[in-house]
Write an enzyme that holds these catalytic residues in place. Structure first.
Site: not given
Length: 451
Positions: A310, A297, A341, A305, A314
């Site tokens: 975002h 994780d 994620d 974010n 990414d």
């Protein structure tokens, strides 16, 4: 008007007509030549696409069907495997399946109650066994009548007699069809190898290529109009337009195939694909002992974010996926994006010491700084490690790794936790029931664990 003038006019008129006629004739010849060339390219492209599809499906069939070896050798299959390979969703464009043993004798076929294992060996299967190379042929059901299909070599379940039965079954008494059999299909004979590399026999599948063929033929028809009625100067324009359009269609088709297996953002296996790999280790008759599982994780991903946007999020996911993939020990070890994620790493035949070396390298690699809009920051991972035991189900093994990763997050993140029985005792909901029939896994967090 004098005779000389009339003769000159007639002579020039005939010359002009001859030139125009010659140009038109040359244009038609060029159009015909280009038509043959493009049709050849269409056939080659469709055949290559069908062969790739057939290989992908065959690889999945061999790796996820426990009784595949016995099905090829003697036609013996469990009812569960027969239901799986008869499921239209799982077939994914495969119209028909037939198996031949290493002597070229047919042993198993789908959709044919009249199948006789003692029927003569087929010529195509014997050629594949002899040369160990695939054979792929294309058939256009609307370009051949029943008499023509009867002259073709064995077209399993789609020969002239069966095609006639299909028309009778799908049509009404007035001769009008309520449904259509495929416009085009590819018949592929592929060599089937065991995991040790031994040739077991031949797998023959019919692949539905109707959509791809119709798309290419529709494009060609539009281009052909320009070729027929254009001049020599513009003949190349529609050819270029067709080539570009055909490339777009093929690219879209390849992208669709890739989307079925790979995550679009990170380029690694998506959830369905990594689950298929996991299923292959926990299927009937499989011993999952020694399968190392890393449940990973990304720490504080939501904050990334929220703070950086975002686009940076990414970038973090792509950076993490690249770091995990770069540190896989070797062949057979895979990594997939399991959720937003969340990542899953599978390491066959691994001990906890092996997993420890792998996740240590991955943690170090992912710590490389990431530059986003001029701001450099370092991300970290919370990792849960577990090595499956013989008695584990897929749900049990995944849940053990999941408990470990939530314990890593509970302890403050940026660390790896190796599963211990005490973690299961803390989670009062933790149990290892039999795998559900639908194969789904629900990974609920341990009580009080951070989200």
């Amino acid at each position: 008007m004098s005779v000389v003038i009339r003769e000159n006019i007639l002579r020039h008129g005939l010359s002009a007509a001859a030139v125009v006629g010659a140009m038109l004739f040359i244009a038609l010849l060029l159009a015909a030549a280009v038509e043959d060339l493009l049709q050849s390219k269409i056939t080659t492209s469709v055949r290559a696409n069908a062969q790739a599809h057939a290989f992908n499906w065959t690889d999945r069939f061999l790796s996820t069907t426990p009784s595949a070896t016995s099905m090829i050798a003697e036609g013996a299959a469990s009812e569960e495997d027969i239901r799986r390979i008869s499921d239209p969703i799982l077939l994914g464009g495969i119209l028909h399946l037939q198996l031949f043993n290493k002597d070229g004798v047919p042993t198993f076929v789908t959709g044919n109650s009249d199948f006789d294992p003692s029927r003569a060996q087929t010529e195509s299967a014997l050629k594949v066994l002899e040369h160990k190379t695939p054979i792929v042929e294309l058939f256009h059901m609307d370009h051949a009548d029943h008499e023509e299909l009867e002259e073709l070599p064995e077209i399993a379940n789609l020969d002239a007699h069966d095609a006639h039965d299909a028309h009778e079954a799908h049509g009404d008494h007035d001769g009008h069809e309520s449904e259509e059999i495929p416009h085009a299909f590819a018949q592929a004979f592929l060599p089937a190898y065991s995991p040790s590399g031994e040739l077991q026999g031949v797998i023959q599948v019919n692949v539905d290529v109707s959509h791809l063929m119709e798309s290419l033929e529709m494009t060609f028809h539009q281009v052909g109009q320009y070729l027929i009625f254009g001049t020599l100067l513009i003949v190349l324009v529609p050819v270029a337009a067709f080539s570009f359009r055909a490339w777009q269609v093929m690219r879209a088709n390849r992208q669709q195939l890739e989307l079925n297996r790979f995550d679009r953002l990170t380029g690694i296996l998506n959830r369905n694909a990594i689950t298929d790999v996991l299923d292959s280790h926990f299927g009937p008759g499989k011993d999952p002992a020694g399968l190392g599982i890393l449940f990973i994780d990304v720490d504080n991903f939501k904050q990334v974010n929220d703070r950086f946007g975002h686009q940076c999020g990414d970038q973090v996911l792509k950076h993490t996926a690249a770091a995990l993939k770069a540190n896989l020990p070797g062949d057979g070890h895979v990594v997939g994006r399991y959720g937003g994620d969340e990542f899953l790493v599978l390491c066959p035949q691994a001990s906890m010491d092996d997993l420890r070396a792998v996740y240590s390298q991955m943690r170090a690699s992912v710590r490389q700084p990431i530059d986003c809009h001029g701001t450099a920051f370092v991300t970290s991972l919370s990792i849960g490690a577990y090595v499956a035991q013989s008695e584990d189900t897929k749900r049990c093994a995944l849940h053990a790794a999941d408990l470990a990763v939530y314990e890593a997050k509970r302890r403050g993140r940026d660390q790896a936790v190796e599963y211990e029985p005490e973690l299961g005792e803390k989670a009062t909901h933790f149990s290892c029931p039999d795998e559900r029939a639908d194969g789904k896994t629900s990974l609920a967090p341990a009580p009080g664990a951070p989200a």
